[in-house]
Write a protein that holds these residues in place. Structure first.
Motif, PDB file in Angstrom:
ATOM      1  N   ASP A 115     -50.750 125.530 -34.113  1.00  0.00           N
ATOM      2  CA  ASP A 115     -51.056 124.315 -33.365  1.00  0.00           C
ATOM      3  C   ASP A 115     -52.076 123.519 -34.167  1.00  0.00           C
ATOM      4  OD1 ASP A 115     -51.742 122.323 -31.629  1.00  0.00           O
ATOM      5  OD2 ASP A 115     -52.475 123.635 -30.028  1.00  0.00           O
ATOM      6  N   PHE A 116     -51.617 122.423 -34.790  1.00  0.00           N
ATOM      7  CA  PHE A 116     -52.501 121.635 -35.652  1.00  0.00           C
ATOM      8  C   PHE A 116     -53.249 120.550 -34.885  1.00  0.00           C
ATOM      9  CE2 PHE A 116     -49.320 123.373 -38.587  1.00  0.00           C
ATOM     10  CZ  PHE A 116     -50.165 123.943 -39.535  1.00  0.00           C
ATOM     11  N   SER A 117     -53.091 120.538 -33.552  1.00  0.00           N
ATOM     12  CA  SER A 117     -53.856 119.570 -32.758  1.00  0.00           C
ATOM     13  C   SER A 117     -55.295 120.032 -32.581  1.00  0.00           C
ATOM     14  CB  SER A 117     -53.201 119.367 -31.389  1.00  0.00           C
ATOM     15  OG  SER A 117     -53.288 120.558 -30.607  1.00  0.00           O
ATOM     16  N   THR A 118     -55.560 121.287 -32.911  1.00  0.00           N
ATOM     17  CA  THR A 118     -56.924 121.821 -32.832  1.00  0.00           C
ATOM     18  C   THR A 118     -57.515 121.887 -34.231  1.00  0.00           C
ATOM     19  OG1 THR A 118     -56.207 124.128 -33.078  1.00  0.00           O
ATOM     20  CG2 THR A 118     -56.273 123.216 -30.838  1.00  0.00           C
ATOM     21  N   SER A 119     -58.808 121.959 -34.304  1.00  0.00           N
ATOM     22  CA  SER A 119     -59.496 122.078 -35.592  1.00  0.00           C
ATOM     23  C   SER A 119     -60.535 123.201 -35.519  1.00  0.00           C
ATOM     24  CB  SER A 119     -60.178 120.759 -35.953  1.00  0.00           C
ATOM     25  OG  SER A 119     -60.768 120.842 -37.227  1.00  0.00           O
ATOM     26  N   PRO A 120     -60.332 124.291 -36.239  1.00  0.00           N
ATOM     27  CA  PRO A 120     -59.194 124.513 -37.142  1.00  0.00           C
ATOM     28  C   PRO A 120     -57.906 124.787 -36.348  1.00  0.00           C
ATOM     29  CG  PRO A 120     -60.508 126.500 -36.974  1.00  0.00           C
ATOM     30  CD  PRO A 120     -61.262 125.450 -36.194  1.00  0.00           C
ATOM     31  N   ALA A 121     -56.779 124.790 -37.048  1.00  0.00           N
ATOM     32  CA  ALA A 121     -55.494 125.066 -36.402  1.00  0.00           C
ATOM     33  C   ALA A 121     -55.511 126.447 -35.763  1.00  0.00           C
ATOM     34  CB  ALA A 121     -54.364 124.975 -37.427  1.00  0.00           C
ATOM     35  N   THR A 122     -54.878 126.575 -34.613  1.00  0.00           N
ATOM     36  CA  THR A 122     -54.825 127.864 -33.922  1.00  0.00           C
ATOM     37  C   THR A 122     -53.411 128.435 -33.970  1.00  0.00           C
ATOM     38  OG1 THR A 122     -54.490 126.680 -31.834  1.00  0.00           O
ATOM     39  CG2 THR A 122     -56.731 127.364 -32.362  1.00  0.00           C
ATOM     40  N   VAL A 123     -53.355 129.761 -33.939  1.00  0.00           N
ATOM     41  CA  VAL A 123     -52.072 130.451 -33.962  1.00  0.00           C
ATOM     42  C   VAL A 123     -51.486 130.487 -32.558  1.00  0.00           C
ATOM     43  CG1 VAL A 123     -50.889 132.626 -34.479  1.00  0.00           C
ATOM     44  CG2 VAL A 123     -52.817 131.878 -35.892  1.00  0.00           C
ATOM     45  N   VAL A 124     -50.219 130.142 -32.433  1.00  0.00           N
ATOM     46  CA  VAL A 124     -49.524 130.226 -31.149  1.00  0.00           C
ATOM     47  C   VAL A 124     -48.243 131.030 -31.344  1.00  0.00           C
ATOM     48  CG1 VAL A 124     -50.454 128.065 -30.241  1.00  0.00           C
ATOM     49  CG2 VAL A 124     -48.326 128.035 -31.554  1.00  0.00           C
ATOM     50  N   LYS A 125     -47.755 131.568 -30.260  1.00  0.00           N
ATOM     51  CA  LYS A 125     -46.538 132.368 -30.328  1.00  0.00           C
ATOM     52  C   LYS A 125     -45.322 131.472 -30.479  1.00  0.00           C
ATOM     53  CE  LYS A 125     -45.025 134.488 -26.598  1.00  0.00           C
ATOM     54  NZ  LYS A 125     -44.869 135.471 -25.507  1.00  0.00           N
ATOM     55  N   GLY A 126     -44.554 131.707 -31.531  1.00  0.00           N
ATOM     56  CA  GLY A 126     -43.311 130.979 -31.727  1.00  0.00           C
ATOM     57  C   GLY A 126     -42.142 131.786 -31.199  1.00  0.00           C
ATOM     58  N   LEU A 127     -41.214 131.112 -30.558  1.00  0.00           N
ATOM     59  CA  LEU A 127     -40.024 131.759 -30.001  1.00  0.00           C
ATOM     60  C   LEU A 127     -38.788 131.169 -30.660  1.00  0.00           C
ATOM     61  CD1 LEU A 127     -40.888 131.629 -26.184  1.00  0.00           C
ATOM     62  CD2 LEU A 127     -40.928 133.651 -27.621  1.00  0.00           C
ATOM     63  N   ARG A 128     -37.926 132.044 -31.171  1.00  0.00           N
ATOM     64  CA  ARG A 128     -36.661 131.589 -31.749  1.00  0.00           C
ATOM     65  C   ARG A 128     -35.536 132.364 -31.070  1.00  0.00           C
ATOM     66  NH1 ARG A 128     -37.725 132.667 -36.585  1.00  0.00           N
ATOM     67  NH2 ARG A 128     -38.471 130.622 -37.214  1.00  0.00           N
ATOM     68  N   SER A 129     -34.726 131.674 -30.282  1.00  0.00           N
ATOM     69  CA  SER A 129     -33.636 132.340 -29.588  1.00  0.00           C
ATOM     70  C   SER A 129     -32.607 132.846 -30.598  1.00  0.00           C
ATOM     71  CB  SER A 129     -32.970 131.370 -28.606  1.00  0.00           C
ATOM     72  OG  SER A 129     -31.909 132.007 -27.930  1.00  0.00           O
ATOM     73  N   VAL A 130     -32.194 134.100 -30.436  1.00  0.00           N
ATOM     74  CA  VAL A 130     -31.193 134.690 -31.329  1.00  0.00           C
ATOM     75  C   VAL A 130     -30.047 135.246 -30.494  1.00  0.00           C
ATOM     76  CG1 VAL A 130     -32.823 135.221 -33.185  1.00  0.00           C
ATOM     77  CG2 VAL A 130     -32.431 136.904 -31.363  1.00  0.00           C
ATOM     78  N   ALA A 131     -28.889 135.359 -31.123  1.00  0.00           N
ATOM     79  CA  ALA A 131     -27.697 135.823 -30.404  1.00  0.00           C
ATOM     80  C   ALA A 131     -27.763 137.299 -30.097  1.00  0.00           C
ATOM     81  CB  ALA A 131     -26.444 135.523 -31.214  1.00  0.00           C
ATOM     82  N   ALA A 132     -28.451 138.054 -30.952  1.00  0.00           N
ATOM     83  CA  ALA A 132     -28.477 139.511 -30.771  1.00  0.00           C
ATOM     84  C   ALA A 132     -29.665 140.093 -31.523  1.00  0.00           C
ATOM     85  CB  ALA A 132     -27.178 140.136 -31.276  1.00  0.00           C
ATOM     86  N   TRP A 133     -30.014 141.321 -31.127  1.00  0.00           N
ATOM     87  CA  TRP A 133     -31.099 142.052 -31.797  1.00  0.00           C
ATOM     88  C   TRP A 133     -30.765 143.536 -31.729  1.00  0.00           C
ATOM     89  CZ3 TRP A 133     -35.709 139.638 -33.620  1.00  0.00           C
ATOM     90  CH2 TRP A 133     -36.659 140.513 -34.143  1.00  0.00           C
ATOM     91  N   TYR A 134     -30.933 144.203 -32.847  1.00  0.00           N
ATOM     92  CA  TYR A 134     -30.725 145.655 -32.863  1.00  0.00           C
ATOM     93  C   TYR A 134     -32.068 146.355 -32.829  1.00  0.00           C
ATOM     94  CZ  TYR A 134     -30.130 150.364 -34.588  1.00  0.00           C
ATOM     95  OH  TYR A 134     -30.204 151.727 -34.712  1.00  0.00           O
ATOM     96  N   ASN A 135     -32.183 147.364 -31.962  1.00  0.00           N
ATOM     97  CA  ASN A 135     -33.433 148.102 -31.869  1.00  0.00           C
ATOM     98  C   ASN A 135     -33.162 149.556 -31.481  1.00  0.00           C
ATOM     99  OD1 ASN A 135     -36.338 148.320 -31.804  1.00  0.00           O
ATOM    100  ND2 ASN A 135     -36.187 148.473 -29.579  1.00  0.00           N
TER     101      ASN A 135
END
Length: 315
Positions: free
Chosen positions: A143-163
Motif C-alpha cells: 500500500d503506497f498510500s502510506t509512508s513508508p509503504a505498508t505490506v497488505v495481503k494480496g489475493l489472487r483467485s486460482v482455479a485449483a490448488w494442490y496440497n
C-alpha cells in the motif's frame, strides 16, 4: 368359491404392489472408507454423482470439510499467515456454495476428468477433491498510500490448488454459470497442471528403465545448451536426474501445445517452448525421450497427455 376368488384377487394385488415397490430406486446408503469420511454428505441429486465417483475412483469429492482437510500437511498447515509484517506463502479457501455443485462438477469433468481413462484416474487421483467457492493464492502486496509503504495481503483467485493428497477446485459459485471460453481454458490449464503436480509430488509415477537409460547422468551438464543436448530438461545447475526429468517431460506435455514445443525459441528462452526444435534439441535426444514418456501413458493408461497441453494452449 367366492372366498377363493377373493383370496386370488388379494394375492394378485399384493403381487402388483410388490412389483411396483421393487422397481423403486434404492436409497443412498452411507459409505465410509479407510480415511474416515462418510458419503453421501447430504441428500442432494449430486450426492449420487459424488458417491459414484468414489466407487469408480476411490476418491472423496467433499463439499463439507474441515480446515485440517484443506491445509494440513506432515510439515505443517499451508494456509497463509501473517509473520511480522509479511504474509507467508500459502493459500486460502472457502467451501463450495451447494447451489452450484452440479455445475462445478460439470466443469471439472469436461475440463479435467474427461482427458483421462478410468484406469489413470484410479491410479493417480488424490484421495480428496475439495469443492470450493474460493481458492486464493496469497502474496505480499504493498500500500503506497502510506509512508513508508505498508505490506497488505494480496489475493489472487486460482482455479485449483494442490496440497498434500488433496486437490482444491474453484468455481463452486455463481461464476460457474457465466464462465467465458478464455476463463475455461485458463481453468483447464491450471486444474490439469495441479493434478499432474499432485502425481509427481506424491511420487506416484517414476521413470521407466528405457527413459532412465536414454540419457547419461554420470556427466553433469555445464550449461542450458549442454543439458538440452544431453536430453535433460532439468536446469543444469539443479543436478538433473532421471526422476526430475521424467516429471518435467510430463509437465511439458500437459502445459504446452505441440506447436509451442516445436516452435523456434528465442536464444535466451529456458521454458518448455522449443524443446522439440533442433535449436534446443540439437542431438534429437529430447524428442526420443518425449516419445518414450508420451507412449508410456498411451500404452499403459490409454491417455495422451499431450492433448491436454494442446487444449490448454489452443487458439
Amino acid at each position: 368359491m367366492k372366498r377363493y376368488l377373493i383370496n386370488a384377487i388379494s394375492l394378485l394385488l399384493l403381487a402388483v404392489i410388490w412389483s411396483g415397490c421393487s422397481k423403486k430406486e434404492a436409497p443412498l446408503l452411507p459409505t465410509e472408507g479407510n480415511e474416515g469420511y462418510t458419503l453421501p454428505q447430504g441428500n442432494h441429486d449430486y450426492d449420487t454423482r459424488i458417491l459414484n465417483y468414489y466407487k469408480k475412483y476411490g476418491t472423496y469429492f467433499l463439499y463439507q470439510f474441515s480446515e485440517k482437510d484443506a491445509y494440513w500437511t506432515p510439515t505443517g498447515y499451508k494456509n497463509a499467515i501473517k509473520q511480522g509484517q509479511y504474509w507467508s506463502d500459502g493459500f486460502e479457501m472457502k467451501a463450495a456454495d451447494q447451489a452450484f455443485i452440479n455445475q462445478q462438477l460439470d466443469l471439472f469433468e469436461s475440463q479435467c476428468l474427461n482427458f483421462y481413462s478410468e484406469k489413470f484416474l484410479k491410479a493417480f487421483l488424490p484421495s480428496k477433491i475439495l469443492l470450493c467457492s474460493e481458492v486464493d493464492s496469497i502474496y505480499n502486496d504493498f500500500d503506497f498510500s502510506t509512508s513508508p509503504a505498508t505490506v497488505v495481503k494480496g489475493l489472487r483467485s486460482v482455479a485449483a490448488w494442490y496440497n498434500y493428497n488433496n486437490l482444491l477446485i474453484n468455481y463452486g459459485n455463481a461464476k460457474v454459470l457465466t464462465i467465458t471460453p478464455e476463463e475455461k481454458k485458463l481453468y483447464l490449464a491450471k486444474v490439469n497442471l495441479n493434478l499432474i503436480n499432485s502425481i509427481t509430488e506424491a511420487k506416484k509415477t517414476s521413470p521407466t528403465t528405457a527413459f532412465s537409460g536414454s540419457a547419461n547422468y554420470t556427466i553433469a551438464p555445464t550449461s542450458d545448451a549442454d543439458a538440452y543436448a544431453k536430453g535433460m530438461l532439468t536446469a543444469y545447475y539443479n543436478g538433473p536426474t532421471a526422476t526430475s526429468d521424467w516429471y518435467l517431460y510430463i509437465q511439458a506435455m500437459v502445459s504446452f501445445s505441440e506447436d509451442n514445443l516445436n516452435r523456434l525459441p528465442d536464444s535466451w528462452d529456458t521454458s518448455f517452448t522449443g524443446i522439440l526444435n533442433p535449436a534446443k534439441d540439437s542431438n534429437g535426444i529430447i524428442k526420443r525421450r518425449y516419445d518414450l514418456v508420451r507412449n508410456y501413458f498411451k500404452e499403459n493408461y490409454n491417455v495422451d497427455l499431450q492433448l491436454i497441453g494442446n487444449a490448454a494452449q489452443a487458439n
